[in-house]
Design an enzyme around this catalytic site. Structure first.
Site, PDB file in Angstrom:
ATOM      1  N   GLY A  11      32.265   5.128  14.890  1.00 40.45           N
ATOM      2  CA  GLY A  11      32.403   3.673  14.936  1.00 40.45           C
ATOM      3  C   GLY A  11      33.196   3.166  13.746  1.00 40.45           C
ATOM      4  O   GLY A  11      32.987   2.043  13.283  1.00 40.45           O
ATOM      5  N   ASN A 104      18.212  -2.616  10.567  1.00 44.62           N
ATOM      6  CA  ASN A 104      18.824  -3.309   9.436  1.00 44.62           C
ATOM      7  C   ASN A 104      18.652  -2.466   8.181  1.00 44.62           C
ATOM      8  O   ASN A 104      17.540  -2.043   7.863  1.00 44.62           O
ATOM      9  CB  ASN A 104      18.159  -4.678   9.255  1.00 44.62           C
ATOM     10  CG  ASN A 104      18.956  -5.606   8.386  1.00 44.62           C
ATOM     11  OD1 ASN A 104      19.331  -5.259   7.272  1.00 44.62           O
ATOM     12  ND2 ASN A 104      19.236  -6.806   8.885  1.00 44.62           N
ATOM     13  N   HIS A 135      23.544 -15.055  14.151  1.00 48.56           N
ATOM     14  CA  HIS A 135      24.617 -14.103  13.857  1.00 48.56           C
ATOM     15  C   HIS A 135      25.958 -14.674  14.311  1.00 48.56           C
ATOM     16  O   HIS A 135      26.000 -15.691  15.009  1.00 48.56           O
ATOM     17  CB  HIS A 135      24.374 -12.764  14.559  1.00 48.56           C
ATOM     18  CG  HIS A 135      23.308 -11.934  13.918  1.00 48.56           C
ATOM     19  ND1 HIS A 135      21.972 -12.089  14.216  1.00 48.56           N
ATOM     20  CD2 HIS A 135      23.366 -10.941  12.995  1.00 48.56           C
ATOM     21  CE1 HIS A 135      21.257 -11.227  13.510  1.00 48.56           C
ATOM     22  NE2 HIS A 135      22.075 -10.522  12.758  1.00 48.56           N
ATOM     23  N   HIS A 136      27.019 -13.994  13.937  1.00 48.48           N
ATOM     24  CA  HIS A 136      28.365 -14.408  14.336  1.00 48.48           C
ATOM     25  C   HIS A 136      28.505 -14.355  15.862  1.00 48.48           C
ATOM     26  O   HIS A 136      27.780 -13.638  16.555  1.00 48.48           O
ATOM     27  CB  HIS A 136      29.407 -13.490  13.684  1.00 48.48           C
ATOM     28  CG  HIS A 136      29.205 -12.031  13.969  1.00 48.48           C
ATOM     29  ND1 HIS A 136      29.715 -11.406  15.092  1.00 48.48           N
ATOM     30  CD2 HIS A 136      28.521 -11.070  13.295  1.00 48.48           C
ATOM     31  CE1 HIS A 136      29.369 -10.138  15.103  1.00 48.48           C
ATOM     32  NE2 HIS A 136      28.640  -9.904  14.010  1.00 48.48           N
ATOM     33  N   LYS A 139      28.681 -11.002  18.044  1.00 53.96           N
ATOM     34  CA  LYS A 139      27.575 -10.051  18.190  1.00 53.96           C
ATOM     35  C   LYS A 139      27.108 -10.024  19.641  1.00 53.96           C
ATOM     36  O   LYS A 139      26.798 -11.061  20.237  1.00 53.96           O
ATOM     37  CB  LYS A 139      26.407 -10.423  17.270  1.00 53.96           C
ATOM     38  CG  LYS A 139      25.282  -9.383  17.279  1.00 53.96           C
ATOM     39  CD  LYS A 139      24.262  -9.654  16.195  1.00 53.96           C
ATOM     40  CE  LYS A 139      23.114  -8.651  16.232  1.00 53.96           C
ATOM     41  NZ  LYS A 139      23.550  -7.267  16.016  1.00 53.96           N
TER      42      LYS A 139
END
Length: 228
Positions: A11, A104, A135-136, A139
């Site tokens: 990734g 996390n 979150h942005h 996501k």
């Protein structure tokens, strides 16, 4: 001098992957020896690595687990949103190789997990619990893995199976915000954690990669890494 830890990063082209690559450049204890993404063959790179870090996509996990089992490499998983079947593949692999699986990697968030557990026990069921996470807008999974972990912490602390309400907000470029609300008769307690940089997740993942080397096969959490 001890040689640097050889890391295979799966990734690498994603947001977290790029962050980890940048952090490793300034860390003499870490060497990213291979970078893979969804279309790349994982196994050839596995042979020259000491540990694998995965921040890719849930659909890649079965192939990653198969390769780590074949080459007996420890694995650090930061990808979230796995299905039940994919989670089973992780748990099965952990019987043969050590795996750190965390929603996390922030030290602060893992402290939030511990504080949430303590607060839930102290306040009891007279206080209703709720989770709000932001979150942005890019996501993909909602609720976030961290919010699901917090819900699990609350359920375990209260010894209950009732679903904890989670409000998921996707906006702007917010890296990550989580708030646990305890609302009781005449008072309210809030525990919050806000992230301003992805670097804290990357540093935590690299810390986990160094920690997991030499550990016996098992499914570990970031709280195990931190000794919480």
């Amino acid at each position: 001098m001890k040689p640097p830890l050889r890391v295979l990063l799966v990734g690498a082209a994603g947001r977290m992957g790029k962050t980890i690559v940048d952090l490793a450049k300034d860390d003499p204890k870490i060497d990213i020896v291979a970078q893979c993404d969804l279309s790349d063959a994982i196994e050839p790179a596995m042979k020259r690595s000491d540990v694998v870090i995965d921040f890719s996509h849930p659909d890649a996990i079965e192939e990653i687990c198969r390769a780590t089992l074949q080459h007996r490499r420890p694995l650090v998983i930061g990808t979230t949103g796995h299905s039940g079947e994919q989670r089973n593949a992780i748990e099965k692999a952990a019987k043969a190789v050590p795996i750190v699986f965390a929603s996390n990697f922030s030290v602060g968030v893992n402290a939030l997990f511990a504080l949430t557990h303590s607060a839930a026990e102290i306040l009891g069921r007279d206080f209703n619990a709720e989770i709000i996470e932001t979150h942005h807008q890019m996501k993909k999974d909602a609720p976030s893995g961290t919010a699901k972990t917090l819900a699990g912490v609350l359920s375990k602390a209260r010894n209950m199976v009732d679903q904890i309400p989670i409000q998921s907000i996707r906006e702007g470029d917010v890296v990550g915000e989580h708030t646990v609300i305890f609302a009781g008769p005449g008072e309210r307690l809030e525990l919050s954690h806000k992230v301003s940089s992805r670097e804290i997740f990357g540093r935590g993942a690299l810390r986990a990669a160094q920690w997991v080397i030499g550990k016996p096969p098992r499914l570990y959490s970031m709280q195990d890494v931190l000794g919480l």
